[in-house]
Design an enzyme around this catalytic site. Structure first.
Site, PDB file in Angstrom:
ATOM      1  N   GLN A   1     128.259  24.569  48.803  1.00 23.67           N
ATOM      2  CA  GLN A   1     127.521  25.538  47.987  1.00 23.67           C
ATOM      3  C   GLN A   1     126.285  26.035  48.738  1.00 23.67           C
ATOM      4  OE1 GLN A   1     128.462  26.757  44.897  1.00 23.67           O
ATOM      5  NE2 GLN A   1     126.742  28.155  45.155  1.00 23.67           N
TER       6      GLN A   1
ATOM      7  N   LYS B 178     132.461  25.748  38.557  1.00 24.92           N
ATOM      8  CA  LYS B 178     133.615  25.673  39.469  1.00 24.92           C
ATOM      9  C   LYS B 178     134.440  24.428  39.140  1.00 24.92           C
ATOM     10  CE  LYS B 178     131.398  28.331  43.115  1.00 24.92           C
ATOM     11  NZ  LYS B 178     130.547  28.362  44.287  1.00 24.92           N
TER      12      LYS B 178
ATOM     13  N   ASP C  59     136.138  29.469  50.937  1.00 21.85           N
ATOM     14  CA  ASP C  59     135.182  30.574  50.811  1.00 21.85           C
ATOM     15  C   ASP C  59     135.533  31.733  51.748  1.00 21.85           C
ATOM     16  OD1 ASP C  59     133.246  30.478  48.865  1.00 21.85           O
ATOM     17  OD2 ASP C  59     131.941  29.117  49.977  1.00 21.85           O
TER      18      ASP C  59
END
Ligand code: NAD
Length: 281
Positions: free
Chosen positions: A96, A52, A119
């Protein structure tokens, strides 16, 4: 059968995003920033976060990774999120997953301000998506959606079957297909006859986590099949779709690897840029 090349589509999307970042920098004299919080030393999470960060740097985003040991207290993480919520240089925050057991995942998700929730997991964004309002959209279903639309721009009236009902994949995927006027069936582990459901579908999105669950004789000719699954097996990484069998019937199919996976990270970058743009209005 046409192979839907997610690697190529993701590279194209990243190129567009890079151009967009250049334009935003010229206009606002700053660039969107993505901050990722990584807790613990799980190897897959470390690899995801490294990828990422690398992709964010490639398109010109400002990116930062904040690392904590497994033993970090929940309140330390929540305080850091609070700080990042009010940091104007941070456009998007991602924690995460998975988290260590002593940290409440939902509390963490809800601590992130919805406007920085890249997200798309915050209940406010989940609600906005299902109401058809502007929102951050979870990266993997967004990637699937962009792949489907690239291949078939008009989805009006198509019958779609989503296999799996997770908050991460199945449910948001269903909302995206509904928005495109598909007739959507969402199936799951308690569905009575999954094969019969799939045989009705013009579009199948499989997000289950069972290697090669969707077989060749479950797919009608000319269906578009999107395989979200990433399953480690003795023969390597395979999807939730039996590639060899389904490729004989389907009109189009995503491979694993090289299908949905690369689009997921590209969509995270897109979400970060979209959060930045909304914050500049
Ligand atoms: P999950 O475990 O949260 O959900 C799985 C869903 O599948 C559940 O809703 C369950 O009801 C359903 N299911 C289980 N058994 C079934 C059966 N026999 N028939 C029909 N449905 C069944 O999983 P998830 O987080 O949505 O992930 C699904 C898969 O996608 C996994 O392989 C995961 O590794 C992969 N994944 C890929 C990406 C990517 O970027 N490509 C991102 C996230 C997840």
């Amino acid at each position: 059968m046409i192979l839907i090349d997610g690697k190529k589509a993701a590279a194209e999307l990243r190129a567009e995003l890079k151009q967009e970042v250049t334009e935003l920098k010229a206009k606002h004299n700053k660039v969107p920033g993505l901050t990722v919080i990584l807790i613990g030393d799980l190897t897959p999470s470390q690899i995801y976060v490294r990828n990422k960060e690398k992709s964010a740097n490639e398109v010109g985003l400002k990116s930062e990774v904040i690392k904590y040991p497994d033993s970090v207290e929940e309140k330390t993480v929540l305080e850091k999120i609070k700080e990042l919520n009010s940091d104007k240089t941070v456009s998007g925050i991602l924690v995460q997953l998975p988290l260590p057991k002593h940290i409440d995942k939902q509390k963490v998700i809800e601590a992130i301000h919805p406007s920085k929730d890249v997200d798309g997991f915050h209940p406010m964004n989940v609600g906005n998506l299902s109401s058809g309002y502007e929102s951050s959209i979870p990266c993997t279903p967004l990637g699937c959606y962009l792949l489907i639309k690239k291949f078939e721009p008009n989805l009006n009236g198509k019958k779609a079957v989503v296999v799996g009902r997770s908050n991460l994949n199945g449910k948001p995927m269903t909302q995206l297909l509904l928005k495109e006027n598909c007739t959507v069936t969402i199936t799951h582990s308690k569905t009575k006859d999954l094969k019969a459901e799939c045989l009705e579908a013009d579009i199948i999105v499989a997000a289950v986590g069972i290697p090669e669950l969707v077989r060749g004789d479950w797919v009608k000719k000319d269906a578009i099949v999107i395989d979200v699954g990433i399953n480690k097996t003795d023969k390597g990484i395979v999807g939730d779709v039996h590639f060899e069998e389904v490729s004989k019937n389907a009109k189009a199919l995503t491979p694993v690897p090289g299908g949905v996976g690369p689009m997921t990270i590209a969509c995270l970058l897109k979400n970060t840029i979209d959060c930045f743009k909304r914050s500049q209005i």
